[in-house]
Write a protein that holds these residues in place. Structure first.
Motif, PDB file in Angstrom:
ATOM      1  N   CYS A 216       0.864  -1.179   0.000  1.00 44.92           N
ATOM      2  CA  CYS A 216       0.000   0.000   0.000  1.00 44.92           C
ATOM      3  C   CYS A 216       0.902   1.231   0.000  1.00 44.92           C
ATOM      4  O   CYS A 216       1.778   1.359   0.860  1.00 44.92           O
ATOM      5  CB  CYS A 216      -0.872  -0.022   1.243  1.00 44.92           C
ATOM      6  SG  CYS A 216      -1.719   1.530   1.616  1.00 44.92           S
ATOM      7  N   VAL A 217       0.698   2.105  -0.963  1.00 40.60           N
ATOM      8  CA  VAL A 217       1.457   3.345  -1.041  1.00 40.60           C
ATOM      9  C   VAL A 217       0.530   4.513  -0.759  1.00 40.60           C
ATOM     10  O   VAL A 217      -0.554   4.613  -1.352  1.00 40.60           O
ATOM     11  CB  VAL A 217       2.114   3.508  -2.428  1.00 40.60           C
ATOM     12  CG1 VAL A 217       2.866   4.833  -2.500  1.00 40.60           C
ATOM     13  CG2 VAL A 217       3.068   2.356  -2.709  1.00 40.60           C
ATOM     14  N   ALA A 218       0.967   5.383   0.124  1.00 41.16           N
ATOM     15  CA  ALA A 218       0.168   6.553   0.487  1.00 41.16           C
ATOM     16  C   ALA A 218       0.560   7.752  -0.371  1.00 41.16           C
ATOM     17  O   ALA A 218       1.714   7.884  -0.775  1.00 41.16           O
ATOM     18  CB  ALA A 218       0.374   6.875   1.954  1.00 41.16           C
ATOM     19  N   SER A 219      -0.413   8.621  -0.616  1.00 43.37           N
ATOM     20  CA  SER A 219      -0.150   9.803  -1.433  1.00 43.37           C
ATOM     21  C   SER A 219       0.584  10.882  -0.652  1.00 43.37           C
ATOM     22  O   SER A 219       1.079  11.842  -1.244  1.00 43.37           O
ATOM     23  CB  SER A 219      -1.468  10.372  -1.956  1.00 43.37           C
ATOM     24  OG  SER A 219      -2.297  10.775  -0.871  1.00 43.37           O
ATOM     25  N   GLY A 220       0.663  10.725   0.665  1.00 41.00           N
ATOM     26  CA  GLY A 220       1.362  11.672   1.510  1.00 41.00           C
ATOM     27  C   GLY A 220       2.057  10.935   2.637  1.00 41.00           C
ATOM     28  O   GLY A 220       2.103   9.708   2.669  1.00 41.00           O
ATOM     29  N   SER A 221       2.585  11.693   3.541  1.00 43.03           N
ATOM     30  CA  SER A 221       3.329  11.106   4.644  1.00 43.03           C
ATOM     31  C   SER A 221       2.419  10.335   5.587  1.00 43.03           C
ATOM     32  O   SER A 221       1.326  10.788   5.914  1.00 43.03           O
ATOM     33  CB  SER A 221       4.064  12.206   5.415  1.00 43.03           C
ATOM     34  OG  SER A 221       4.692  11.667   6.562  1.00 43.03           O
ATOM     35  N   ILE A 222       2.898   9.179   6.014  1.00 45.58           N
ATOM     36  CA  ILE A 222       2.161   8.395   7.007  1.00 45.58           C
ATOM     37  C   ILE A 222       2.846   8.466   8.364  1.00 45.58           C
ATOM     38  O   ILE A 222       2.386   7.845   9.319  1.00 45.58           O
ATOM     39  CB  ILE A 222       1.997   6.916   6.583  1.00 45.58           C
ATOM     40  CG1 ILE A 222       3.374   6.245   6.456  1.00 45.58           C
ATOM     41  CG2 ILE A 222       1.206   6.814   5.295  1.00 45.58           C
ATOM     42  CD1 ILE A 222       3.280   4.731   6.262  1.00 45.58           C
ATOM     43  N   SER A 223       3.929   9.221   8.448  1.00 46.43           N
ATOM     44  CA  SER A 223       4.705   9.242   9.686  1.00 46.43           C
ATOM     45  C   SER A 223       3.920   9.839  10.850  1.00 46.43           C
ATOM     46  O   SER A 223       4.199   9.531  12.005  1.00 46.43           O
ATOM     47  CB  SER A 223       6.002  10.030   9.482  1.00 46.43           C
ATOM     48  OG  SER A 223       5.720  11.365   9.102  1.00 46.43           O
ATOM     49  N   SER A 224       2.937  10.684  10.540  1.00 50.43           N
ATOM     50  CA  SER A 224       2.153  11.302  11.610  1.00 50.43           C
ATOM     51  C   SER A 224       0.901  10.507  11.953  1.00 50.43           C
ATOM     52  O   SER A 224       0.167  10.875  12.880  1.00 50.43           O
ATOM     53  CB  SER A 224       1.750  12.725  11.212  1.00 50.43           C
ATOM     54  OG  SER A 224       0.936  12.693  10.054  1.00 50.43           O
ATOM     55  N   ILE A 225       0.664   9.434  11.229  1.00 47.79           N
ATOM     56  CA  ILE A 225      -0.513   8.596  11.499  1.00 47.79           C
ATOM     57  C   ILE A 225      -0.155   7.617  12.603  1.00 47.79           C
ATOM     58  O   ILE A 225       0.777   6.828  12.447  1.00 47.79           O
ATOM     59  CB  ILE A 225      -0.975   7.848  10.233  1.00 47.79           C
ATOM     60  CG1 ILE A 225      -1.366   8.868   9.148  1.00 47.79           C
ATOM     61  CG2 ILE A 225      -2.147   6.939  10.549  1.00 47.79           C
ATOM     62  CD1 ILE A 225      -1.754   8.234   7.818  1.00 47.79           C
TER      63      ILE A 225
ATOM     64  N   THR B 111       1.232   0.259  15.124  1.00 46.60           N
ATOM     65  CA  THR B 111       1.293   1.632  15.616  1.00 46.60           C
ATOM     66  C   THR B 111       2.706   2.183  15.442  1.00 46.60           C
ATOM     67  O   THR B 111       3.666   1.442  15.233  1.00 46.60           O
ATOM     68  CB  THR B 111       0.901   1.711  17.096  1.00 46.60           C
ATOM     69  OG1 THR B 111       1.942   1.111  17.874  1.00 46.60           O
ATOM     70  CG2 THR B 111      -0.414   1.000  17.357  1.00 46.60           C
ATOM     71  N   THR B 112       2.817   3.482  15.554  1.00 50.63           N
ATOM     72  CA  THR B 112       4.129   4.104  15.453  1.00 50.63           C
ATOM     73  C   THR B 112       5.036   3.654  16.582  1.00 50.63           C
ATOM     74  O   THR B 112       6.254   3.736  16.472  1.00 50.63           O
ATOM     75  CB  THR B 112       4.004   5.631  15.479  1.00 50.63           C
ATOM     76  OG1 THR B 112       3.283   6.021  16.652  1.00 50.63           O
ATOM     77  CG2 THR B 112       3.264   6.139  14.258  1.00 50.63           C
ATOM     78  N   GLY B 113       4.439   3.152  17.654  1.00 46.74           N
ATOM     79  CA  GLY B 113       5.235   2.635  18.747  1.00 46.74           C
ATOM     80  C   GLY B 113       5.795   1.257  18.482  1.00 46.74           C
ATOM     81  O   GLY B 113       6.601   0.735  19.258  1.00 46.74           O
ATOM     82  N   GLY B 114       5.370   0.646  17.368  1.00 39.32           N
ATOM     83  CA  GLY B 114       5.919  -0.647  16.990  1.00 39.32           C
ATOM     84  C   GLY B 114       5.068  -1.839  17.356  1.00 39.32           C
ATOM     85  O   GLY B 114       5.414  -2.974  17.042  1.00 39.32           O
TER      86      GLY B 114
END
Length: 115
Positions: A22-31, A52-55
């Motif tokens: 899955c490729v996002a059109s924008g940054s996913i780092s803040s999700i 989650t961003t926490g892993g």
């Protein structure tokens, strides 16, 4: 609003493997959390895996031990490795944030498991 484009589906025999991307059109780092969902014919869309961003990762009981979700923030990409496919895994697979953003659903990618 971030949009997602899924790929990697196909027709495979039971026991086979696929890697969905899955490729996002924008940054996913803040999700905070991303998920893979699927919708089988005649059924509601369901969450099968998330991280989650926490892993931390979570999986539906039906896919534990067979599915692995991973993310690459640098590439704005989320992947789903599917092993030991079963006929009941047949569905259209989507990625989205968790909880999902209504306006971000992509077209999905079809996975069909059949001999």
């Amino acid at each position: 609003q971030v949009q997602f484009v899924e790929s990697g589906g196909g027709l495979v025999q039971p026991g086979g493997s696929l890697r969905l991307t899955c490729v996002a059109s924008g940054s996913i780092s803040s999700i905070y959390a991303m998920g893979w969902y699927r919708q089988a014919p005649g059924k509601q869309r369901e969450l099968v895996a998330r991280f989650t961003t926490g892993g931390s990762t979570n999986y539906a009981d039906s896919v534990k031990g067979r599915f692995t979700i991973s993310g690459d923030n640098a590439k704005n990409m989320v992947s789903l490795q599917i092993n030991n496919l079963k006929p009941e895994d047949t569905a259209v697979y989507y990625c989205n944030s968790y909880p999902p953003s209504v306006g971000s659903w992509g077209q999905g990618t079809q996975v069909t498991v059949s001999s």
